[in-house]
Scaffold this motif. Structure first.
Motif, PDB file in Angstrom:
ATOM      1  N   UNK A   1       0.826  -1.205   0.000  1.00 33.15           N
ATOM      2  CA  UNK A   1       0.000   0.000   0.000  1.00 33.15           C
ATOM      3  C   UNK A   1       0.864   1.261   0.000  1.00 33.15           C
ATOM      4  N   UNK A   2       1.860   1.320   0.884  1.00 30.01           N
ATOM      5  CA  UNK A   2       2.689   2.523   0.982  1.00 30.01           C
ATOM      6  C   UNK A   2       3.420   2.782  -0.331  1.00 30.01           C
ATOM      7  N   UNK A   3       3.976   1.737  -0.920  1.00 34.51           N
ATOM      8  CA  UNK A   3       4.669   1.890  -2.205  1.00 34.51           C
ATOM      9  C   UNK A   3       3.711   2.397  -3.272  1.00 34.51           C
ATOM     10  N   UNK A   4       2.493   1.883  -3.274  1.00 31.42           N
ATOM     11  CA  UNK A   4       1.525   2.300  -4.283  1.00 31.42           C
ATOM     12  C   UNK A   4       1.121   3.755  -4.094  1.00 31.42           C
ATOM     13  N   UNK A   5       0.861   4.166  -2.846  1.00 31.57           N
ATOM     14  CA  UNK A   5       0.490   5.565  -2.595  1.00 31.57           C
ATOM     15  C   UNK A   5       1.569   6.499  -3.149  1.00 31.57           C
ATOM     16  N   UNK A   6       2.819   6.199  -2.830  1.00 31.71           N
ATOM     17  CA  UNK A   6       3.920   7.049  -3.276  1.00 31.71           C
ATOM     18  C   UNK A   6       4.076   7.015  -4.796  1.00 31.71           C
ATOM     19  N   UNK A   7       3.936   5.837  -5.377  1.00 31.47           N
ATOM     20  CA  UNK A   7       4.120   5.693  -6.821  1.00 31.47           C
ATOM     21  C   UNK A   7       3.060   6.461  -7.599  1.00 31.47           C
ATOM     22  N   UNK A   8       1.805   6.329  -7.190  1.00 26.35           N
ATOM     23  CA  UNK A   8       0.739   7.040  -7.888  1.00 26.35           C
ATOM     24  C   UNK A   8       0.874   8.548  -7.716  1.00 26.35           C
ATOM     25  N   UNK A   9       1.202   8.984  -6.501  1.00 26.13           N
ATOM     26  CA  UNK A   9       1.366  10.416  -6.266  1.00 26.13           C
ATOM     27  C   UNK A   9       2.511  10.981  -7.112  1.00 26.13           C
ATOM     28  N   UNK A  10       3.627  10.266  -7.173  1.00 25.64           N
ATOM     29  CA  UNK A  10       4.771  10.733  -7.954  1.00 25.64           C
ATOM     30  C   UNK A  10       4.484  10.708  -9.455  1.00 25.64           C
ATOM     31  N   UNK A  11       3.662   9.762  -9.873  1.00 28.79           N
ATOM     32  CA  UNK A  11       3.337   9.630 -11.300  1.00 28.79           C
ATOM     33  C   UNK A  11       2.471  10.786 -11.783  1.00 28.79           C
ATOM     34  N   UNK A  12       1.629  11.321 -10.879  1.00 30.52           N
ATOM     35  CA  UNK A  12       0.727  12.426 -11.229  1.00 30.52           C
ATOM     36  C   UNK A  12       0.951  13.582 -10.253  1.00 30.52           C
ATOM     37  N   UNK A  13       2.134  14.204 -10.289  1.00 26.39           N
ATOM     38  CA  UNK A  13       2.519  15.166  -9.241  1.00 26.39           C
ATOM     39  C   UNK A  13       1.682  16.437  -9.181  1.00 26.39           C
ATOM     40  N   UNK A  14       1.029  16.780 -10.267  1.00 26.97           N
ATOM     41  CA  UNK A  14       0.236  18.011 -10.273  1.00 26.97           C
ATOM     42  C   UNK A  14      -1.264  17.741 -10.160  1.00 26.97           C
ATOM     43  N   UNK A  15      -1.625  16.501  -9.768  1.00 26.17           N
ATOM     44  CA  UNK A  15      -3.038  16.125  -9.706  1.00 26.17           C
ATOM     45  C   UNK A  15      -3.406  15.632  -8.308  1.00 26.17           C
TER      46      UNK A  15
END
Length: 253
Positions: A168-182
């Motif tokens: 879960x933690x890895x996914x939260x960070x990955x998705x946030x980093x993938x869409x940094x302005x959203x």
């Protein structure tokens, strides 16, 4: 992406990530349902859950001072139905909303015997998620087929909560980093919400997450051209936002 630059105390903007649990599952109202269900591990929402999910969508409109750009959802039926109701609530208030949705395997339930009883789990661990069928539940025009999933296939049996928490933690960070302005809305399971709180609110133990409870995470974003750097996520608690039961970790006092 870079480390947060020194001498830049004021971020260009904040990114918001909301992690939400699904609504009331049907098998908690009808205990005999799983005995004859073809997919006993994947119950739908009860009518109360559908109503609660829609109401939570309206809560987002009234409580949160920002709008969402993307929604990611666990492939379990109760989560997809929850996401559909939230979308209906948001679009009812703003028919021109452009919020896009993607099914993400990484948001799935804990794959442990604690969360899914062995007698209920599929014998061959073939979960049989029909993604086009699930996407058909979502409001027309909302599915973004161009998104590449973080986890391209259903995950293997994890066995322990520790493995799930790391996922879960890895996914939260990955998705946030993938869409940094959203700003992102993630519809998942109770454990995912609990992990979001205990990870980003230091020295906290979560002992209960109610249906449709959600946690709001926020981090500062520093932008230079096409590059982004980030501060740490923090948990934002607003009046009227409850449903997550937590206490200080006594081992840290």
């Amino acid at each position: 992406m870079e480390a947060v630059p020194n001498g830049s105390p004021h971020p260009d903007f904040y990114q918001h990530l909301v992690v939400m649990r699904h609504g009331d599952r049907f098998d908690n109202f009808d205990r005999s349902w799983s005995a004859t269900a073809p997919r006993p591990f994947d119950p739908p929402l009860h009518n109360d859950g559908l109503a609660r999910a829609f109401d939570t969508g309206r809560t987002f409109l009234n409580l949160l001072p920002f709008s969402f750009h993307r929604l990611f959802v666990s492939p379990f039926l109760r989560c997809v139905q929850t996401a559909a109701q939230v979308l209906l609530a948001l679009s009812a208030a703003n028919p021109s909303t452009t919020l896009k949705v993607s099914v993400e395997y990484g948001l799935c339930e804990m794959l442990t015997s604690e969360a899914i009883r062995p007698k209920v789990a599929p014998k061959d661990l073939n979960w049989g998620f029909d993604i086009p069928q699930l996407e058909a539940i979502l409001p027309s025009g909302t599915v973004d087929h161009s998104v590449e999933r973080v986890h391209k296939e259903m995950l293997p049996w994890e066995g322990t909560a520790v493995v799930t928490h790391r996922r879960y933690v890895h996914l939260f960070q990955t998705l946030a980093d993938k869409y940094p302005s959203e700003n992102l809305l993630l519809v998942t399971h109770g454990e995912g919400v609990g992990v979001a709180v205990s990870t980003f609110m230091e020295d906290t133990i979560v002992y209960g997450v109610e249906y449709c409870a959600f946690v709001e995470l926020r981090r500062p974003v520093f932008q230079k051209g096409d590059s982004f750097a980030f501060g740490k996520f923090e948990v934002i608690l607003r009046e009227g936002q409850d449903g997550i039961k937590h206490v200080p970790n006594p081992e840290k006092e």
